[in-house]
Write a protein that holds these residues in place. Structure first.
Motif, short mmCIF file in Angstrom:
data_model
loop_
_atom_site.label_atom_id
_atom_site.label_comp_id
_atom_site.label_asym_id
_atom_site.label_seq_id
_atom_site.Cartn_x
_atom_site.Cartn_y
_atom_site.Cartn_z
N PRO A 1 0.79 -1.24 0.00
CA PRO A 1 0.00 0.00 0.00
C PRO A 1 0.82 1.28 0.00
CG PRO A 1 -0.96 -1.59 1.51
CD PRO A 1 0.35 -2.16 1.07
N ARG A 2 2.11 1.19 0.33
CA ARG A 2 2.97 2.38 0.30
C ARG A 2 3.61 2.59 -1.08
NH1 ARG A 2 6.80 0.39 4.98
NH2 ARG A 2 6.49 -1.45 3.67
N HIS A 3 3.24 1.76 -2.04
CA HIS A 3 3.80 1.80 -3.39
C HIS A 3 5.27 1.39 -3.40
CE1 HIS A 3 0.13 3.69 -4.83
NE2 HIS A 3 0.22 4.51 -3.79
N LEU A 4 5.61 0.41 -2.56
CA LEU A 4 6.94 -0.16 -2.51
C LEU A 4 6.90 -1.58 -3.05
CD1 LEU A 4 7.97 1.01 1.08
CD2 LEU A 4 8.31 2.21 -1.09
N LEU A 5 8.01 -2.00 -3.64
CA LEU A 5 8.12 -3.33 -4.22
C LEU A 5 8.63 -4.30 -3.16
CD1 LEU A 5 7.97 -5.02 -6.89
CD2 LEU A 5 10.39 -4.44 -7.22
N GLN A 6 7.87 -5.36 -2.92
CA GLN A 6 8.27 -6.33 -1.92
C GLN A 6 9.34 -7.27 -2.46
OE1 GLN A 6 5.01 -8.38 -0.08
NE2 GLN A 6 3.88 -6.52 0.39
N ALA A 7 10.24 -7.70 -1.59
CA ALA A 7 11.26 -8.67 -1.97
C ALA A 7 10.59 -9.97 -2.40
CB ALA A 7 12.19 -8.94 -0.80
N GLY A 8 11.25 -10.68 -3.30
CA GLY A 8 10.73 -11.95 -3.78
C GLY A 8 10.28 -11.88 -5.23
N CYS A 9 11.12 -11.34 -6.11
CA CYS A 9 10.75 -11.20 -7.51
C CYS A 9 12.01 -11.10 -8.37
CB CYS A 9 9.85 -9.99 -7.72
SG CYS A 9 10.52 -8.42 -7.12
N LYS A 10 11.81 -11.29 -9.68
CA LYS A 10 12.89 -11.18 -10.65
C LYS A 10 12.45 -10.27 -11.79
CE LYS A 10 14.61 -15.92 -9.94
NZ LYS A 10 14.99 -17.18 -10.61
N SER A 11 13.39 -9.51 -12.33
CA SER A 11 13.06 -8.68 -13.49
C SER A 11 12.78 -9.58 -14.68
CB SER A 11 14.20 -7.71 -13.80
OG SER A 11 15.36 -8.40 -14.22
N LYS A 12 11.79 -9.20 -15.48
CA LYS A 12 11.47 -9.96 -16.68
C LYS A 12 12.56 -9.80 -17.73
CE LYS A 12 6.47 -9.69 -15.95
NZ LYS A 12 5.18 -9.18 -16.47
N GLN A 13 13.23 -8.67 -17.70
CA GLN A 13 14.28 -8.41 -18.67
C GLN A 13 15.62 -8.89 -18.13
OE1 GLN A 13 14.02 -4.50 -20.23
NE2 GLN A 13 15.92 -4.60 -21.42
N SER A 14 16.46 -9.41 -19.04
CA SER A 14 17.80 -9.86 -18.69
C SER A 14 18.81 -8.81 -19.11
CB SER A 14 18.11 -11.19 -19.36
OG SER A 14 17.34 -12.24 -18.80
N PHE A 15 19.98 -8.83 -18.44
CA PHE A 15 21.01 -7.83 -18.69
C PHE A 15 22.37 -8.51 -18.75
CE2 PHE A 15 17.53 -5.91 -16.32
CZ PHE A 15 17.19 -4.85 -17.16
N THR A 16 23.27 -7.91 -19.53
CA THR A 16 24.62 -8.46 -19.69
C THR A 16 25.62 -7.56 -18.97
OG1 THR A 16 23.98 -9.42 -21.80
CG2 THR A 16 26.33 -9.31 -21.32
N ASN A 17 25.99 -6.45 -19.58
CA ASN A 17 26.88 -5.46 -18.95
C ASN A 17 26.06 -4.22 -18.64
OD1 ASN A 17 29.18 -7.18 -19.53
ND2 ASN A 17 29.07 -6.43 -21.63
#
Length: 322
Positions: A163-179
């Motif tokens: 409800p505070r508009h914060l992201l809770q721990a326990g997730c992964k970004s859908k996008q992958s990154f290299t450098n």
């Protein structure tokens, strides 16, 4: 925020019925606070203090117990000589906290001030100070990929906004990154009776392979399994963990491992600033860190915000590909 704090305390407290035997001093290690206004006087007294000689960190350990860690020259990352350090236990006595140590060391904390006497003389006074990361609230630069700005968790698998508009721990970004370079802000709960890995555990997994530990390590030694450590591989150059219930930052620079003909020929390189202070610089990662992340291969990987059973929250997350 108040309702969340009360909810977390309710969930963490074992309810007794009339048939339950009384329990003496249960010391509920799961007692959790999310709001400084609800965390009590022990939390208010916890924090950082300074004078011309140096700095001190006061850590609340539950039930009126404390530890005072003093540093010559200033606070960690802000003047401390990295050599002179002293730890002294303390206990609340009504409105003040009394610390008694070796060599006639005696300190009293009351009304946000510490009065100190020792064999060398005194009294000397330290006053409470509050530091903020210089990169807190950093705006994403041109070309950045914004993964979380408080409006949506759509960029995350398993993402959930409170409800505070914060992201809770326990997730992964859908996008992958290299450098890439990345900016992450995190908020740790206050768990006064918890110790070690039970005290607000989470982690930022780079490429879902290499964990930068997230933990309430305020006032601790700064090991590889504490806040800012590369789990099992490298401890931070200095423990820059602020007290819980304050926003903290990681600024990450990452270069992926290099591969030729299906074989790794160069390890990944990582640099990290914690609350604006360099804690790892061009660190060569020996391999993946323990956990449920990806094995090393030529592909990139997502950012993982590890869920470890603790209410750790994140905000203002963005990545700049290199």
């Amino acid at each position: 925020m108040k309702s969340l704090a009360l909810l977390s305390i309710t969930l963490a407290t074992t309810l007794l019925t009339a048939d339950d035997p009384p329990k003496a001093d249960p010391k509920p290690k799961d007692l959790t606070f999310l709001d400084p206004a609800e965390a009590g006087q022990d939390y208010k007294d916890q924090g950082e203090y300074k004078n011309d000689w140096g700095g001190a960190q006061v850590i609340a350990l539950g039930g009126g117990s404390f530890r005072l860690v003093s540093y010559k020259g200033g606070l960690p990352g802000d003047g401390w000589d990295k050599e002179t350090k002293q730890e002294t236990p303390g206990k609340r006595e009504e409105s003040k906290i009394v610390f008694a140590g070796k060599n006639y060391y005696h300190a009293e904390l009351e009304n946000a001030k510490i009065s100190i006497k020792s064999a060398d003389g005194g009294p000397w006074t330290m006053e409470k100070t509050e530091r903020k990361s210089p990169t807190l609230g950093a705006k994403p630069p041109e070309g950045a990929i914004v993964l979380f700005d408080g409006t949506s968790a759509d960029a995350w698998d398993g993402g959930h906004i409170d409800p505070r508009h914060l992201l809770q721990a326990g997730c992964k970004s859908k996008q992958s990154f290299t450098n890439f370079q990345a900016h992450v802000e995190f908020y740790l709960p206050f768990k006064p009776f918890a110790r070690g890995q039970e005290r607000a555990n989470s982690g930022v997994y780079v490429q879902d392979r290499y964990e930068i530990q997230v933990l309430d390590s305020f006032g601790l030694k700064g090991e590889n399994n504490e806040c800012g450590g590369i789990y099992t591989q490298a401890k931070p150059a200095v423990n820059m963990c602020y007290p819980p219930l304050t926003w903290q930052t990681y600024d990450i620079d990452f270069t992926s491992a290099k591969w030729e003909d299906g074989k790794k020929v160069k390890n990944a390189i990582l640099s990290v600033k914690h609350n604006g202070v360099v804690i790892h610089e061009n660190l060569e990662l020996k391999g993946t860190t323990p956990g449920n992340g990806k094995k090393e291969d030529p592909s990139g990987g997502p950012l993982q915000l590890q869920g470890h059973g603790n209410p750790v929250f994140y905000q203002n997350i963005w990545v700049v590909p290199k």
